[in-house]
Design a protein around this motif. Structure first.
Motif, PDB file in Angstrom:
ATOM      1  N   ARG A 211      19.991   0.319  38.820  1.00 57.29           N
ATOM      2  CA  ARG A 211      19.912   1.296  39.905  1.00 57.29           C
ATOM      3  C   ARG A 211      19.393   0.653  41.182  1.00 57.29           C
ATOM      4  O   ARG A 211      19.911   0.904  42.277  1.00 57.29           O
ATOM      5  CB  ARG A 211      18.992   2.444  39.492  1.00 57.29           C
ATOM      6  CG  ARG A 211      18.838   3.528  40.548  1.00 57.29           C
ATOM      7  CD  ARG A 211      17.887   4.606  40.068  1.00 57.29           C
ATOM      8  NE  ARG A 211      17.662   5.623  41.089  1.00 57.29           N
ATOM      9  CZ  ARG A 211      16.812   6.634  40.954  1.00 57.29           C
ATOM     10  NH1 ARG A 211      16.114   6.761  39.829  1.00 57.29           N
ATOM     11  NH2 ARG A 211      16.655   7.505  41.936  1.00 57.29           N
ATOM     12  N   HIS A 212      18.374  -0.194  41.052  1.00 57.34           N
ATOM     13  CA  HIS A 212      17.858  -0.909  42.222  1.00 57.34           C
ATOM     14  C   HIS A 212      18.946  -1.792  42.837  1.00 57.34           C
ATOM     15  O   HIS A 212      19.051  -1.906  44.056  1.00 57.34           O
ATOM     16  CB  HIS A 212      16.654  -1.778  41.833  1.00 57.34           C
ATOM     17  CG  HIS A 212      15.449  -0.995  41.439  1.00 57.34           C
ATOM     18  ND1 HIS A 212      14.675  -1.321  40.347  1.00 57.34           N
ATOM     19  CD2 HIS A 212      14.887   0.111  41.971  1.00 57.34           C
ATOM     20  CE1 HIS A 212      13.682  -0.459  40.238  1.00 57.34           C
ATOM     21  NE2 HIS A 212      13.796   0.422  41.212  1.00 57.34           N
ATOM     22  N   VAL A 213      19.707  -2.455  41.974  1.00 58.96           N
ATOM     23  CA  VAL A 213      20.764  -3.346  42.455  1.00 58.96           C
ATOM     24  C   VAL A 213      21.779  -2.573  43.291  1.00 58.96           C
ATOM     25  O   VAL A 213      22.221  -3.036  44.345  1.00 58.96           O
ATOM     26  CB  VAL A 213      21.465  -4.050  41.265  1.00 58.96           C
ATOM     27  CG1 VAL A 213      22.686  -4.833  41.753  1.00 58.96           C
ATOM     28  CG2 VAL A 213      20.498  -4.985  40.551  1.00 58.96           C
ATOM     29  N   ARG A 214      22.132  -1.358  42.826  1.00 55.28           N
ATOM     30  CA  ARG A 214      23.112  -0.544  43.557  1.00 55.28           C
ATOM     31  C   ARG A 214      22.536   0.003  44.856  1.00 55.28           C
ATOM     32  O   ARG A 214      23.191  -0.011  45.896  1.00 55.28           O
ATOM     33  CB  ARG A 214      23.578   0.617  42.673  1.00 55.28           C
ATOM     34  CG  ARG A 214      24.438   0.214  41.490  1.00 55.28           C
ATOM     35  CD  ARG A 214      25.099   1.440  40.869  1.00 55.28           C
ATOM     36  NE  ARG A 214      24.123   2.455  40.467  1.00 55.28           N
ATOM     37  CZ  ARG A 214      23.543   2.504  39.272  1.00 55.28           C
ATOM     38  NH1 ARG A 214      23.850   1.592  38.370  1.00 55.28           N
ATOM     39  NH2 ARG A 214      22.684   3.464  38.978  1.00 55.28           N
ATOM     40  N   GLN A 215      21.288   0.500  44.802  1.00 55.46           N
ATOM     41  CA  GLN A 215      20.713   1.189  45.958  1.00 55.46           C
ATOM     42  C   GLN A 215      20.144   0.227  46.999  1.00 55.46           C
ATOM     43  O   GLN A 215      20.123   0.533  48.191  1.00 55.46           O
ATOM     44  CB  GLN A 215      19.621   2.159  45.488  1.00 55.46           C
ATOM     45  CG  GLN A 215      20.145   3.315  44.653  1.00 55.46           C
ATOM     46  CD  GLN A 215      19.045   4.279  44.246  1.00 55.46           C
ATOM     47  OE1 GLN A 215      17.854   3.976  44.354  1.00 55.46           O
ATOM     48  NE2 GLN A 215      19.430   5.463  43.779  1.00 55.46           N
ATOM     49  N   ASP A 216      19.655  -0.911  46.552  1.00 57.25           N
ATOM     50  CA  ASP A 216      19.021  -1.855  47.479  1.00 57.25           C
ATOM     51  C   ASP A 216      19.465  -3.275  47.142  1.00 57.25           C
ATOM     52  O   ASP A 216      18.688  -4.081  46.638  1.00 57.25           O
ATOM     53  CB  ASP A 216      17.497  -1.727  47.387  1.00 57.25           C
ATOM     54  CG  ASP A 216      16.783  -2.581  48.436  1.00 57.25           C
ATOM     55  OD1 ASP A 216      17.423  -2.930  49.448  1.00 57.25           O
ATOM     56  OD2 ASP A 216      15.596  -2.899  48.226  1.00 57.25           O
ATOM     57  N   PRO A 217      20.727  -3.601  47.395  1.00 57.64           N
ATOM     58  CA  PRO A 217      21.240  -4.922  47.016  1.00 57.64           C
ATOM     59  C   PRO A 217      20.529  -6.043  47.770  1.00 57.64           C
ATOM     60  O   PRO A 217      20.275  -5.941  48.971  1.00 57.64           O
ATOM     61  CB  PRO A 217      22.728  -4.844  47.391  1.00 57.64           C
ATOM     62  CG  PRO A 217      22.806  -3.771  48.430  1.00 57.64           C
ATOM     63  CD  PRO A 217      21.741  -2.776  48.082  1.00 57.64           C
ATOM     64  N   ASP A 218      20.184  -7.078  47.057  1.00 57.21           N
ATOM     65  CA  ASP A 218      19.507  -8.238  47.645  1.00 57.21           C
ATOM     66  C   ASP A 218      20.046  -9.470  46.936  1.00 57.21           C
ATOM     67  O   ASP A 218      19.702  -9.728  45.787  1.00 57.21           O
ATOM     68  CB  ASP A 218      17.993  -8.128  47.465  1.00 57.21           C
ATOM     69  CG  ASP A 218      17.248  -9.305  48.094  1.00 57.21           C
ATOM     70  OD1 ASP A 218      17.914 -10.235  48.589  1.00 57.21           O
ATOM     71  OD2 ASP A 218      16.015  -9.299  48.081  1.00 57.21           O
ATOM     72  N   GLU A 219      20.909 -10.208  47.613  1.00 60.49           N
ATOM     73  CA  GLU A 219      21.552 -11.351  46.976  1.00 60.49           C
ATOM     74  C   GLU A 219      20.894 -12.684  47.335  1.00 60.49           C
ATOM     75  O   GLU A 219      21.477 -13.738  47.097  1.00 60.49           O
ATOM     76  CB  GLU A 219      23.035 -11.384  47.352  1.00 60.49           C
ATOM     77  CG  GLU A 219      23.818 -10.217  46.779  1.00 60.49           C
ATOM     78  CD  GLU A 219      25.307 -10.386  46.952  1.00 60.49           C
ATOM     79  OE1 GLU A 219      25.701 -11.327  47.675  1.00 60.49           O
ATOM     80  OE2 GLU A 219      26.065  -9.598  46.375  1.00 60.49           O
TER      81      GLU A 219
END
Length: 241
Positions: free
Chosen positions: A43-51
């Motif tokens: 969920r964090h990856v979808r809402q707050d992507p940080d690559e």
């Protein structure tokens, strides 16, 4: 612009728990003594992507970083490269060291990678030893660096990481100078420990993770004559020079 932020345990402004140096492109966390647990869910990856990549460089203590069913132990002697673009769990106990955040493209594009990489780098020799030395100096001189200085040195760190991961043995002029500096440090340590009796060019090269020829050339370029470095300790006899 380079920003420096300090965090303190329990709000007490004594020994900082961590120090953060950051620009719009790079961030360096100096971890003084961290016990921490965090989860980065899907969920964090979808809402707050940080690559951005995280490069963990531990000096003491330990941590665990996991992606899915793959758990990696972060301990002194190896840097761990990971990214929160995938679900991740991180826990640390008494961790001292550094965490460098840098854009994925700084690593992926030079190495020709399509997907984010999870890997480790040996910090005990070769490019890994250079990485530790550079990152320690980057933290040490934080009060005198400009944003441009910080970005330039972080970009140099990204190049070192790429070379370590890609097996590139070609040293730039600046890297040869750094190798010569590390060689002199090792030599002083041996001379202090036993008067230089166990000091040899071959042993020095093995400890640094480079060939004898590479170490000799780097030191010569820096103006250090290896035959003179040991005084009466027999450098020439043990190296065949």
């Amino acid at each position: 612009m380079l920003h420096a932020d300090y965090s303190f345990p329990n709000g007490l402004r004594v020994q900082p728990r961590s120090i953060q140096q950051r620009t719009a492109r790079y961030t360096l966390h100096t971890l003084v003594d961290v016990g921490h647990h965090a989860r980065h869910t899907a969920r964090h990856v979808r809402q707050d992507p940080d690559e951005r990549y995280r490069v963990f460089v531990p000096i003491s203590g330990m941590a665990m970083a996991g992606h899915g069913n793959d758990d990696g132990l972060i301990t002194p002697g190896a840097a761990t490269l990971t990214t929160p673009s995938m679900p991740m769990e991180f826990s640390a106990s008494g961790l001292r060291g550094y965490v460098l955040k840098l854009p994925v493209r700084d690593i992926s594009e030079p190495l020709g990678l399509i997907s984010p990489l999870s890997a480790q780098i040996d910090l005990r020799s070769g490019y890994g030893m250079m990485l530790v030395d550079m990152i320690q100096n980057l933290s040490k001189w934080r009060d005198t660096l400009t944003g441009w200085d910080f970005n330039t040195r972080c970009a140099d760190l990204a190049v070192l990481i790429c070379k370590a991961l890609g097996g590139d043995a070609h040293l730039s002029c600046a890297e040869r100078g750094l190798l010569a500096s590390l060689a002199r440090q090792r030599m002083r340590q041996r001379i202090h420990a036993d008067g230089g009796r166990t000091l040899s060019l071959a042993g020095l090269a093995v400890g640094l993770g480079w060939s004898v020829r590479t170490v000799q050339a780097a030191m010569a370029e820096a103006g250090t004559r290896t035959a003179r470095c040991c005084g009466k300790s027999g450098w020439r006899r043990r190296t065949g020079g």
